[in-house]
Write a protein that holds these residues in place. Structure first.
Motif, mmCIF file in Angstrom:
data_model
loop_
_atom_site.group_PDB
_atom_site.id
_atom_site.type_symbol
_atom_site.label_atom_id
_atom_site.label_comp_id
_atom_site.label_asym_id
_atom_site.label_seq_id
_atom_site.Cartn_x
_atom_site.Cartn_y
_atom_site.Cartn_z
ATOM 1 N N PRO A 1 0.821 -1.202 0.000
ATOM 2 C CA PRO A 1 0.000 0.000 0.000
ATOM 3 C C PRO A 1 0.855 1.252 0.000
ATOM 4 O O PRO A 1 1.948 1.280 0.571
ATOM 5 C CB PRO A 1 -0.797 -0.132 1.322
ATOM 6 N N ILE A 2 0.362 2.268 -0.662
ATOM 7 C CA ILE A 2 1.049 3.544 -0.688
ATOM 8 C C ILE A 2 0.250 4.538 0.126
ATOM 9 O O ILE A 2 -0.983 4.490 0.160
ATOM 10 C CB ILE A 2 1.211 4.054 -2.143
ATOM 11 N N SER A 3 0.923 5.447 0.791
ATOM 12 C CA SER A 3 0.243 6.369 1.699
ATOM 13 C C SER A 3 -0.590 7.374 0.928
ATOM 14 O O SER A 3 -0.329 7.672 -0.240
ATOM 15 C CB SER A 3 1.274 7.121 2.550
ATOM 16 N N ASN A 4 -1.629 7.915 1.608
ATOM 17 C CA ASN A 4 -2.483 8.932 0.975
ATOM 18 C C ASN A 4 -1.681 10.171 0.623
ATOM 19 O O ASN A 4 -1.936 10.834 -0.377
ATOM 20 C CB ASN A 4 -3.620 9.313 1.929
ATOM 21 N N LYS A 5 -0.668 10.477 1.454
ATOM 22 C CA LYS A 5 0.146 11.664 1.195
ATOM 23 C C LYS A 5 0.911 11.506 -0.116
ATOM 24 O O LYS A 5 1.010 12.429 -0.919
ATOM 25 C CB LYS A 5 1.121 11.885 2.353
ATOM 26 N N GLN B 1 -0.959 -10.369 -14.944
ATOM 27 C CA GLN B 1 -0.226 -10.621 -13.707
ATOM 28 C C GLN B 1 1.152 -11.234 -13.976
ATOM 29 O O GLN B 1 2.084 -11.053 -13.181
ATOM 30 C CB GLN B 1 -1.034 -11.542 -12.788
ATOM 31 N N GLU B 2 1.296 -11.911 -15.095
ATOM 32 C CA GLU B 2 2.589 -12.499 -15.443
ATOM 33 C C GLU B 2 3.621 -11.438 -15.807
ATOM 34 O O GLU B 2 4.824 -11.727 -15.832
ATOM 35 C CB GLU B 2 2.418 -13.466 -16.619
ATOM 36 N N GLN B 3 3.160 -10.219 -16.091
ATOM 37 C CA GLN B 3 4.062 -9.145 -16.495
ATOM 38 C C GLN B 3 4.551 -8.309 -15.315
ATOM 39 O O GLN B 3 5.205 -7.285 -15.516
ATOM 40 C CB GLN B 3 3.359 -8.218 -17.507
ATOM 41 N N ARG B 4 4.264 -8.719 -14.124
ATOM 42 C CA ARG B 4 4.607 -7.911 -12.956
ATOM 43 C C ARG B 4 6.121 -7.762 -12.817
ATOM 44 O O ARG B 4 6.880 -8.732 -12.904
ATOM 45 C CB ARG B 4 4.034 -8.525 -11.689
ATOM 46 N N ASN B 5 6.567 -6.526 -12.576
ATOM 47 C CA ASN B 5 7.964 -6.227 -12.269
ATOM 48 C C ASN B 5 8.027 -4.861 -11.604
ATOM 49 O O ASN B 5 7.011 -4.162 -11.492
ATOM 50 C CB ASN B 5 8.838 -6.272 -13.531
ATOM 51 N N ASP C 1 5.309 -1.769 -11.499
ATOM 52 C CA ASP C 1 4.810 -1.391 -10.178
ATOM 53 C C ASP C 1 4.848 0.125 -10.007
ATOM 54 O O ASP C 1 3.904 0.742 -9.499
ATOM 55 C CB ASP C 1 5.654 -2.044 -9.069
ATOM 56 N N LEU C 2 5.954 0.737 -10.435
ATOM 57 C CA LEU C 2 6.111 2.190 -10.321
ATOM 58 C C LEU C 2 5.115 2.928 -11.201
ATOM 59 O O LEU C 2 4.473 3.887 -10.773
ATOM 60 C CB LEU C 2 7.538 2.589 -10.688
ATOM 61 N N LEU D 1 -5.344 0.379 -17.337
ATOM 62 C CA LEU D 1 -4.600 -0.875 -17.267
ATOM 63 C C LEU D 1 -4.110 -1.158 -15.850
ATOM 64 O O LEU D 1 -4.050 -2.319 -15.421
ATOM 65 C CB LEU D 1 -3.420 -0.831 -18.231
ATOM 66 N N SER D 2 -3.784 -0.098 -15.111
ATOM 67 C CA SER D 2 -3.284 -0.288 -13.743
ATOM 68 C C SER D 2 -4.320 -0.942 -12.836
ATOM 69 O O SER D 2 -3.962 -1.593 -11.854
ATOM 70 C CB SER D 2 -2.854 1.058 -13.145
ATOM 71 N N ARG D 3 -5.585 -0.798 -13.172
ATOM 72 C CA ARG D 3 -6.631 -1.391 -12.338
ATOM 73 C C ARG D 3 -6.646 -2.916 -12.451
ATOM 74 O O ARG D 3 -6.965 -3.612 -11.491
ATOM 75 C CB ARG D 3 -8.000 -0.816 -12.719
ATOM 76 N N VAL D 4 -6.301 -3.430 -13.627
ATOM 77 C CA VAL D 4 -6.150 -4.877 -13.781
ATOM 78 C C VAL D 4 -4.837 -5.317 -13.147
ATOM 79 O O VAL D 4 -4.776 -6.332 -12.441
ATOM 80 C CB VAL D 4 -6.180 -5.277 -15.277
ATOM 81 N N TYR D 5 -3.795 -4.549 -13.382
ATOM 82 C CA TYR D 5 -2.470 -4.868 -12.840
ATOM 83 C C TYR D 5 -2.500 -4.922 -11.309
ATOM 84 O O TYR D 5 -1.854 -5.773 -10.694
ATOM 85 C CB TYR D 5 -1.484 -3.809 -13.318
ATOM 86 N N ASP D 6 -3.266 -4.013 -10.701
ATOM 87 C CA ASP D 6 -3.372 -3.961 -9.240
ATOM 88 C C ASP D 6 -4.398 -4.930 -8.672
ATOM 89 O O ASP D 6 -4.738 -4.863 -7.490
ATOM 90 C CB ASP D 6 -3.722 -2.537 -8.781
#
Length: 284
Positions: A6-10, A96-100, A104-105, A227-232
């Motif tokens: 998780p990333i902070s709200n800030k 999901q196989e493409q995760r790195n 992520d960034l 796309l990030s919504r599927v990735y996440d």
């Protein structure tokens, strides 16, 4: 499956603020071709929230007046959604196989662009700034984006509360739906982030269509956000596609409504010292 930390709200707020600022700095150097022509300086447009009610009503009733082209578009969107739905599990696994670390960034940076907690204050702030500073370009752009976002979000949540589809991160199969209800859980279909960011992107791309960089920028950011919504692991591919198309078409429809609307100002006028008449002013 690997879970994102998780990333902070800030951090979310900081990233979103920088991206929104970058987009609008580029827009300020562009020449709008649609929104700024909706009205001239004779009279300003209605506040976005008030205009939203009118737009929402008109777009909700618009299927009653659709022609062949609109029905064909709707059929293509629904058909593609069904095709993706039948392959959701395979496509989700492929993503999901493409995760790195690099992806992520990217996902962390673009994901807030579809979050209403950041979009609404940003757009409202830009609209108010434009009004107070007399910046018509900012006022028109932010106002139209705000209207489009509110309309698309309304449609999204009606569908979410009707469907109650389970998200991928629940571990449930893609075909798990609870149906209509008031629960705020299992709201996977459609993707609100995707609809929101595309509702704004389509408005900006239309307003600044003569600037070749703006449409590429806004649609690129919108596509990455979706796309990030599927990735996440927050949505299935069919959720994201349908949400993206809903947002895109809503933005285009809002722009079309504004370009068609006209306001007439009727006022008595003096033609000659002995002749009076009526002035009819049409503002686009």
């Amino acid at each position: 499956m690997k879970q994102m930390e998780p990333i902070s709200n800030k951090s979310f707020f900081t990233l979103t603020t920088k991206l929104v600022a970058l987009v609008f700095l580029l827009l300020l150097s562009a020449n709008p071709v649609s929104a700024a022509e909706l009205k001239n300086s004779v009279e300003t447009s209605n506040p976005p929230v008030k205009q939203f009610l009118s737009d929402f009503r008109e777009l909700t009733l618009s299927p009653l007046h659709w022609e062949k082209k609109q029905w064909l578009t709707a059929s293509l969107v629904l058909g593609t959604t069904v095709m993706l739905y039948n392959n959701d599990a395979k496509l989700f696994a492929l993503v999901q196989e493409q995760r790195n670390e690099a992806w992520d960034l990217v996902s962390t940076v673009v994901q807030p662009l579809g979050n209403g907690l950041y979009l609404l204050p940003s757009l409202a702030g830009l609209y108010l700034y434009g009004c107070s500073a007399g910046e018509e370009k900012i006022t028109e752009s932010a106002g139209l984006c705000l209207e489009s976002y509110l309309v698309s979000s309304s449609f999204v949540y009606i569908l979410k509360m009707t469907a109650h589809r389970h998200r991928p991160n629940t571990g449930d199969p893609y075909y798990t739906w609870d149906g209509p209800g008031l629960s705020l859980k299992n709201l996977s279909f459609p993707s609100g982030h995707s609809a929101g960011v595309f509702s704004i992107a389509s408005v900006l791309a239309t307003i600044y269509q003569e600037n070749k960089y703006i449409p590429v920028l806004v649609y690129g950011l919108a596509g990455a956000t979706a796309l990030s919504r599927v990735y996440d692991q927050a949505h299935w591919p069919s959720d994201v596609f349908f949400g993206s198309m809903l947002g895109y078409l809503t933005g285009k429809a809002v722009m079309a409504l504004h370009e068609e609307k006209k306001e007439f100002i009727v006022a008595p006028t003096l033609l000659t010292p002995n002749q009076y008449g009526i002035l009819l002013l049409c503002c686009f």
